[in-house]
Every structure is written in structure tokens, then in C-alpha cells.
Write a protein that holds these residues in place. Structure first.
Motif, PDB file in Angstrom:
ATOM      1  N   GLY A  19       0.866  -1.179   0.000  1.00  0.00           N
ATOM      2  CA  GLY A  19       0.000   0.000   0.000  1.00  0.00           C
ATOM      3  C   GLY A  19       0.904   1.231   0.000  1.00  0.00           C
ATOM      4  O   GLY A  19       2.107   1.140  -0.268  1.00  0.00           O
ATOM      5  N   ALA A  20       0.311   2.390   0.325  1.00  0.00           N
ATOM      6  CA  ALA A  20       1.065   3.642   0.328  1.00  0.00           C
ATOM      7  C   ALA A  20       2.321   3.536   1.187  1.00  0.00           C
ATOM      8  O   ALA A  20       3.424   3.943   0.768  1.00  0.00           O
ATOM      9  N   GLU A  40       3.546  -7.904  -1.870  1.00  0.00           N
ATOM     10  CA  GLU A  40       2.139  -7.562  -1.630  1.00  0.00           C
ATOM     11  C   GLU A  40       1.310  -8.825  -1.839  1.00  0.00           C
ATOM     12  O   GLU A  40       1.427  -9.486  -2.872  1.00  0.00           O
ATOM     13  N   GLY A  47      -5.692  -2.774  -0.545  1.00  0.00           N
ATOM     14  CA  GLY A  47      -6.240  -2.495   0.789  1.00  0.00           C
ATOM     15  C   GLY A  47      -6.719  -1.048   0.888  1.00  0.00           C
ATOM     16  O   GLY A  47      -7.299  -0.486  -0.054  1.00  0.00           O
ATOM     17  N   SER A  49      -5.332   1.695   0.668  1.00  0.00           N
ATOM     18  CA  SER A  49      -4.737   2.731  -0.183  1.00  0.00           C
ATOM     19  C   SER A  49      -5.458   2.998  -1.498  1.00  0.00           C
ATOM     20  O   SER A  49      -5.096   3.929  -2.211  1.00  0.00           O
ATOM     21  N   ARG A  51      -8.861   3.239  -1.342  1.00  0.00           N
ATOM     22  CA  ARG A  51     -10.223   3.517  -0.864  1.00  0.00           C
ATOM     23  C   ARG A  51     -10.323   4.812  -0.065  1.00  0.00           C
ATOM     24  O   ARG A  51     -11.205   4.990   0.758  1.00  0.00           O
ATOM     25  N   THR A  53     -10.432   9.126   0.536  1.00  0.00           N
ATOM     26  CA  THR A  53     -11.284  10.215   0.026  1.00  0.00           C
ATOM     27  C   THR A  53     -10.578  10.953  -1.105  1.00  0.00           C
ATOM     28  O   THR A  53     -11.146  11.856  -1.706  1.00  0.00           O
ATOM     29  N   LEU A  55      -7.909  12.879  -0.951  1.00  0.00           N
ATOM     30  CA  LEU A  55      -7.450  14.228  -0.609  1.00  0.00           C
ATOM     31  C   LEU A  55      -6.001  14.199  -0.138  1.00  0.00           C
ATOM     32  O   LEU A  55      -5.622  13.329   0.646  1.00  0.00           O
ATOM     33  N   VAL A 183       3.228 -12.971   2.192  1.00  0.00           N
ATOM     34  CA  VAL A 183       4.253 -13.418   3.141  1.00  0.00           C
ATOM     35  C   VAL A 183       3.573 -14.390   4.094  1.00  0.00           C
ATOM     36  O   VAL A 183       2.547 -14.061   4.695  1.00  0.00           O
ATOM     37  N   PHE A 221      -3.568  -5.127   8.601  1.00  0.00           N
ATOM     38  CA  PHE A 221      -3.154  -6.504   8.896  1.00  0.00           C
ATOM     39  C   PHE A 221      -1.871  -6.566   9.726  1.00  0.00           C
ATOM     40  O   PHE A 221      -1.290  -7.636   9.897  1.00  0.00           O
ATOM     41  N   HIS A 244     -17.611   5.789   0.924  1.00  0.00           N
ATOM     42  CA  HIS A 244     -17.861   6.892  -0.005  1.00  0.00           C
ATOM     43  C   HIS A 244     -18.966   6.482  -0.958  1.00  0.00           C
ATOM     44  O   HIS A 244     -19.040   5.311  -1.343  1.00  0.00           O
ATOM     45  N   THR A 282     -16.961  11.133   4.331  1.00  0.00           N
ATOM     46  CA  THR A 282     -16.949   9.734   4.613  1.00  0.00           C
ATOM     47  C   THR A 282     -17.529   9.461   5.997  1.00  0.00           C
ATOM     48  O   THR A 282     -18.005  10.401   6.655  1.00  0.00           O
ATOM     49  N   LEU A 328     -10.844   0.625   5.323  1.00  0.00           N
ATOM     50  CA  LEU A 328     -10.609   0.530   6.769  1.00  0.00           C
ATOM     51  C   LEU A 328      -9.351   1.300   7.137  1.00  0.00           C
ATOM     52  O   LEU A 328      -8.300   1.098   6.542  1.00  0.00           O
ATOM     53  N   GLY A 361      -0.843   6.779  10.328  1.00  0.00           N
ATOM     54  CA  GLY A 361      -0.501   7.761   9.301  1.00  0.00           C
ATOM     55  C   GLY A 361      -1.611   7.956   8.295  1.00  0.00           C
ATOM     56  O   GLY A 361      -2.753   7.551   8.513  1.00  0.00           O
ATOM     57  N   TRP A 363      -2.321   8.771   3.708  1.00  0.00           N
ATOM     58  CA  TRP A 363      -1.718   8.784   2.371  1.00  0.00           C
ATOM     59  C   TRP A 363      -0.826  10.021   2.208  1.00  0.00           C
ATOM     60  O   TRP A 363       0.307   9.930   1.742  1.00  0.00           O
TER      61      TRP A 363
END
Ligand SMILES: Cc1cc2nc3c(=O)[nH]c(=O)nc-3n(C[C@H](O)[C@H](O)[C@H](O)COP(=O)(O)OP(=O)(O)OC[C@H]3O[C@@H](n4cnc5c(N)ncnc54)[C@H](O)[C@@H]3O)c2cc1C
Length: 495
Positions: A19-20, A40, A47, A49, A51, A53, A55, A183, A221, A244, A282, A328, A361, A363
Motif C-alpha cells: 500500500g502507500a 504484496e 487495501g 490505499s 479507498r 477520500t 485528498l 508473506v 493486517f 464513499h 466519509t 478501513l 498515518g 496517504w
């Protein structure tokens, strides 16, 4: 990439999760000259990243909570991202409508502070607008009781496309990034981590991979990988779902987004133009288990429709929803049960065996998170010390026109397969393009054509085509509000 996996006896940095956070870490490590590999389990950004908004923001809301450090950091990252990925992130104008006398001065002062905090990397000054000026920018805002508005600037981006661009940047610097590679375990000698076990999900082949540093960037995860490290591990991540709804542009024509600073549960609500549609969101509700395909709950759908309907001349109905998607948030556990109050700041932990875990954190701050985690990986594993270079690093494709978010042109499908590791029709329709998130029914209709072109390019047979279409439809149906709910609520606003 798989050949490089086979040929490299030991890596400096091995990252779990594409992901990000993981992809950012791969770019950071690779550009410091470290031998870097990332695994991945599904597709890149499958996941959280893909989904968001969409922004790139400092988080006006965190300013309200007094989290100055987080806002300053995010505003700096916002500016850097728009500079380094101009093909996928841009300046977006937002209107904050004022219906009560105190809202103008209250939010106006807050947004002036927000401008000031962005400093040189600001995207433009916020301004007070009259009622008439406001309606020129956002003609579908409810005019009744409207006093005026404040206009401010933030960033907007395409999350899954940015993830691919980051993966391509890592590859440009000799990083290896593999999707569909879960993994399955960690390698340990004398209780020190020295690598991991992975499986090629598409062929079933398994590999043991040696690495000096192992980073767990698996978002929601994270605890499952920490369990692989320590059977007695106590969970540190909690999950909060946000959804959304996507509606046609007629509900908010023009280029300006709307920001509602305070809903009933104290949340910020957005209506943002995105790829010629409007994204509404959201929500924030706790969920017990992590999932790669979370499903919007009726109460969340109702919440968004009811609240946005209060601000628009034409209330969107359930039947107007072209697509809906849930994500999530991986939030670091706090004492409170109210997830909206948990910090979006990131946390890095190092276990007794040396497993480095990065969680939380957002994005917007992925680059800074990556810098922090690679600094720690270098320090803890005596890797060669080179400074981080990503503040100035242009991302892959920065000088190219991005492809349309809804293209099913043969050339685009082939490019996605050959240059972007697109393996399934869901990869193509959901993340290489954004069909599924923009118009789920249209995406379902496009699926057979996409499958046929992909099969020809990838040498797959009829069985593959029908399996792919089935798999896609199983997922895609959750992006369409249920027909029962639509007929039950047709013609009236949900409550
Ligand atoms: C509703 C919502 C809206 C948001 N809006 C914004 C926004 O507008 N702006 C913003 O800046 N941030 C936003 N965020 C936050 C942002 O999206 C997340 O912070 C960020 O995407 C998290 O990225 P990640 O890489 O940590 O997690 P993920 O994207 O979930 O990546 C983790 C990856 O690890 C993989 N993985 C898990 N286990 C394994 C394994 N065993 N082996 C291999 N791989 C594995 C998963 O498949 C997954 O792809 C939003 C979040 C949500 C939920």
C-alpha cells in the motif's frame, strides 16, 4: 522481478505490504541504494490505499483537535506531492458554506491559520465569499439561509494510480516490487529475524528470502504479521471503516468541492469532484476484523445521503449512487472507543527479534513515514547510511499525461499488463483504471471485453476468462447499493 528474487542471495530491506506505506518505503530504500524487495499479498493498493477520500490534505479537522505538528507535517507533504507527482495530484478548491453567523469568522480564522502553516508550499490563500459568489462556484448549494462561504485550497489525487506510480519509481531504482506474493512466515535464527517465507499466489511456488531488515507495512493486517513474530503479541491496530458514495456530476457541477465542517457526529463531510463524478464521504465506524473487501453498511449510506442532502438543492437518492466503496483505517490503538478521536499520526515499533512495524498515518504523509521507517531500518541493522532523497524525487510518469480513469482501450489494457503488473480484470477495472469506483454497473458491463483483451495478451484460455468475470462480479456487486434498499426507499430521502 521474480528472476531478481531468485538471483539475489540477501536483501538489505524487505518490505511486507504494497500500500502507500510499503511502496513509499520501497522507494525511499531503493533511492538510498539499498537492495530492496517488497511483497504484496494481493494487488498494489488493494487495501486501504485505493479507498481513500482522495485528498492530499493537512487535515483541517486535526487543526480543530489542536494537533499542530501533524498538520504542519501533512501540509509540507501535500506541497511536495503536488510538485513531485503533478500527473496524479493537483490543487483543489473547496467551499465551506456558512449558514450561521459565527461560521464565517470561526472557520475563516482557522483556514487563515491553515494557509499560514503551509508557508511556501501553500496552494493559494483562503477567501471570504458573498452568497452570490458562493453560488457561482457551487450552484447546487442550498441557497436558503446561506450567508456566504470561505474558499480554501487543498490537494486531490488518484490514490491507486499514485500507488502504481510509486511502485514504478521503486523499480526505476532497482527495487523489486511483487504483487500476488503473500508473506506466510518469518525466518529466524536465535530469535533474530533474517528474512521471510513467501508464496507466489498465482503459481503456488514458495521462496525463502533473506534480508537484513524486515519491515511490516501491512496496514490493517499489521497485527497478523506481528503474530508471526511473537505468538503472545497483543494487538496494536484498531480498524475504523469509512465509506464513499459516488454520484453524477449534476449534483455538484463545476470544479469546486464542498466541505461541511461538522456533521451530527462531529465529522467533516466532503463532496468532491473526481474523474467527472462526485465523491461523497466519509463515515467513521469501528469494525472488529480487517478485510480486503469491506462492505458499506446501510447506516453509513443513510448517514451520507441524509447529511449531504441538507446542503444541496437536489438531494441525491440511493438510486443515484453509481458506486460505493469502503475502506478501513489502520488506527493505532488508543484508550478511547470513539474511533473518530484517535490520532492519524504514525507509529513505528521494533520488536525484540528486530521486526520493524509501521502503522497509522495517512496517504498524504506516506513519504515522511517512509523516510522515518527507513532511517530506523538503517540504524537498527547497520546498513550503509545515505540520506533520504525523496523530498526532491519526481515520481514515475510525472512528465506524462495520465491515462483516462475509465479507458478500456486495447492499448491501455496492454500497457497496464506489460508496464504496471496488472494481473486480473479487477486490477484493471478497480485500480489501473477507476471504473469500479466510478460506475460499478458500467464496470460490470465492461468486464467481458476487458477479460477477452487481457486473455489474448496474457495467453489465457476461456476458463480463465469466465473465472475472472465471476470473481469480478462477486466483488463488484458490493459496490452497487442493494436493489431491495433502493426499491424500499425510492423517491424519499433516507433518515
Ligand atoms: C475511508 C478512508 C478515507 C481516507 N482518506 C484519506 C485521504 O483523503 N487522504 C489521506 O491522506 N489519507 C486518507 N486515508 C488514509 C490512507 O488511505 C491510509 O492511511 C493509507 O492508505 C494506509 O496505507 P497502508 O499502506 O499503511 O495500508 P494498506 O493500503 O492497507 O496496505 C497494506 C497492504 O499490506 C498487504 N498485506 C497484508 N498482509 C500481507 C501479507 N501477509 N503479505 C503481503 N502483503 C500483505 C495488504 O494486502 C495491503 O495491500 C483514508 C482512509 C480511509 C479508510
Amino acid at each position: 522481478m521474480i528472476q531478481m528474487l531468485r538471483d539475489t542471495p540477501e536483501w538489505d530491506v524487505c518490505i511486507i505490504g504494497g500500500g502507500a506505506t510499503g511502496l513509499g518505503a520501497a522507494v525511499d530504500a531503493a533511492t538510498r541504494g539499498l537492495k530492496t524487495i517488497l511483497f504484496e499479498q494481493h494487488d498494489f493498493a488493494k487495501g486501504t490505499s485505493s479507498r481513500s477520500t482522495k485528498l492530499v490534505h493537512g487535515g483541517v479537522r486535526y487543526l480543530q483537535q489542536g494537533n499542530i505538528k501533524l498538520v504542519m507535517e501533512a501540509l509540507k507533504e501535500r506541497g511536495l506531492l503536488i510538485k513531485n507527482a503533478p500527473h496524479l495530484a493537483h490543487n483543489q478548491k473547496f467551499v465551506v458554506p456558512n449558514y450561521k453567523w459565527w461560521e464565517g469568522p470561526f472557520y475563516g480564522i482557522g483556514l487563515k491559520i491553515y494557509d499560514w502553516m503551509a508557508g511556501k508550499l501553500g496552494l493559494g490563500p483562503s477567501e471570504f465569499l458573498s452568497k452570490e459568489q458562493t453560488l457561482e462556484l457551487a450552484p447546487t448549494l442550498d441557497p436558503e439561509g446561506l450567508r456566504g462561504s470561505i474558499v480554501y485550497h487543498d490537494g486531490q489525487f488518484d490514490d491507486a494510480r499514485l500507488a502504481i506510480s510509486i511502485a514504478q519509481t521503486a523499480a526505476q531504482y532497482n527495487g523489486v516490487v511483487l504483487n500476488y506474493f503473500p508473506v506466510t512466515g518469518l525466518l529466524k535464527t536465535k530469535n533474530k529475524i533474517g528474512g521471510l517465507q513467501v508464496k507466489d499466489a498465482l503459481t503456488g511456488a514458495t521462496y525463502e528470502v533473506k534480508s537484513k531488515a524486515v519491515i511490516n507495512a501491512t496496514g490493517i493486517f499489521a497485527d497478523s504479521v506481528m503474530h508471526m513474530d511473537d505468538l503472545h503479541h497483543k494487538n496494536i491496530v484498531t480498524h475504523s471503516q469509512g465509506i464513499h458514495l459516488v454520484v453524477d456530476k449534476e449534483f455538484l457541477p463545476g470544479d469546486t468541492a464542498i466541505m461541511i465542517p461538522k456533521t451530527d457526529d462531529g465529522r467533516v463531510l466532503f463532496a468532491v469532484p473526481w474523474h467527472n463524478k462526485i465523491v461523497l464521504g466519509t463515515t467513521d465506524i469501528p469494525v472488529a476484523k480487517p478485510s480486503l473487501e469491506p462492505v458499506p453498511k446501510d447506516e453509513e449510506i443513510n448517514f451520507i445521503l441524509t447529511h449531504i442532502g441538507r446542503y444541496l438543492t437536489k438531494d441525491p437518492q440511493l438510486s443515484d449512487v453509481r458506486s460505493m466503496f469502503a475502506g478501513l483505517r489502520p488506527l493505532v490503538k488508543g484508550k478511547t472507543k470513539k474511533t473518530a478521536a484517535l490520532s492519524r499520526d504514525h507509529l513505528i515499533t521494533v520488536s525484540g527479534s528486530g521486526l520493524i512495524t509501521i502503522t497509522g498515518g495517512k496517504w498524504t504523509t506516506y513519504r515522511k513515514m517512509a523516510e522515518d521507517v527507513i532511517d530506523i531500518a538503517i540504524e537498527k541493522n547497520n546498513l550503509s547510511k545515505k540520506p533520504c532523497v525523496t523530498e526532491e524525487l519526481k515520481l514515475f510518469g510525472h512528465d506524462q499525461q495520465p491515462r483516462s480513469a475509465t479507458s478500456t482501450a486495447q492499448a491501455d489494457i496492454k500497457k497496464a499488463i506489460n508496464d504496471e503488473m496488472c494481473m486480473t480484470i479487477e486490477d484493471f477495472l478497480s485500480r489501473r483504471t477507476r471504473h469500479l469506483l466510478l460506475d460499478a454497473k458500467a464496470a460490470i458491463e465492461a468486464a467481458p471485453l476487458v477479460a477477452k483483451i487481457m486473455a489474448a495478451e496474457m495467453n489465457k484460455d476461456e476458463n480463465w476468462i469466465s473465472e475472472q468475470i465471476n470473481d469480478f462480479n462477486t466483488i463488484a456487486k458490493h459496490y452497487i447499493p442493494s436493489s431491495n434498499l433502493i426499491s424500499a426507499t425510492a423517491g424519499k430521502t433516507l433518515n
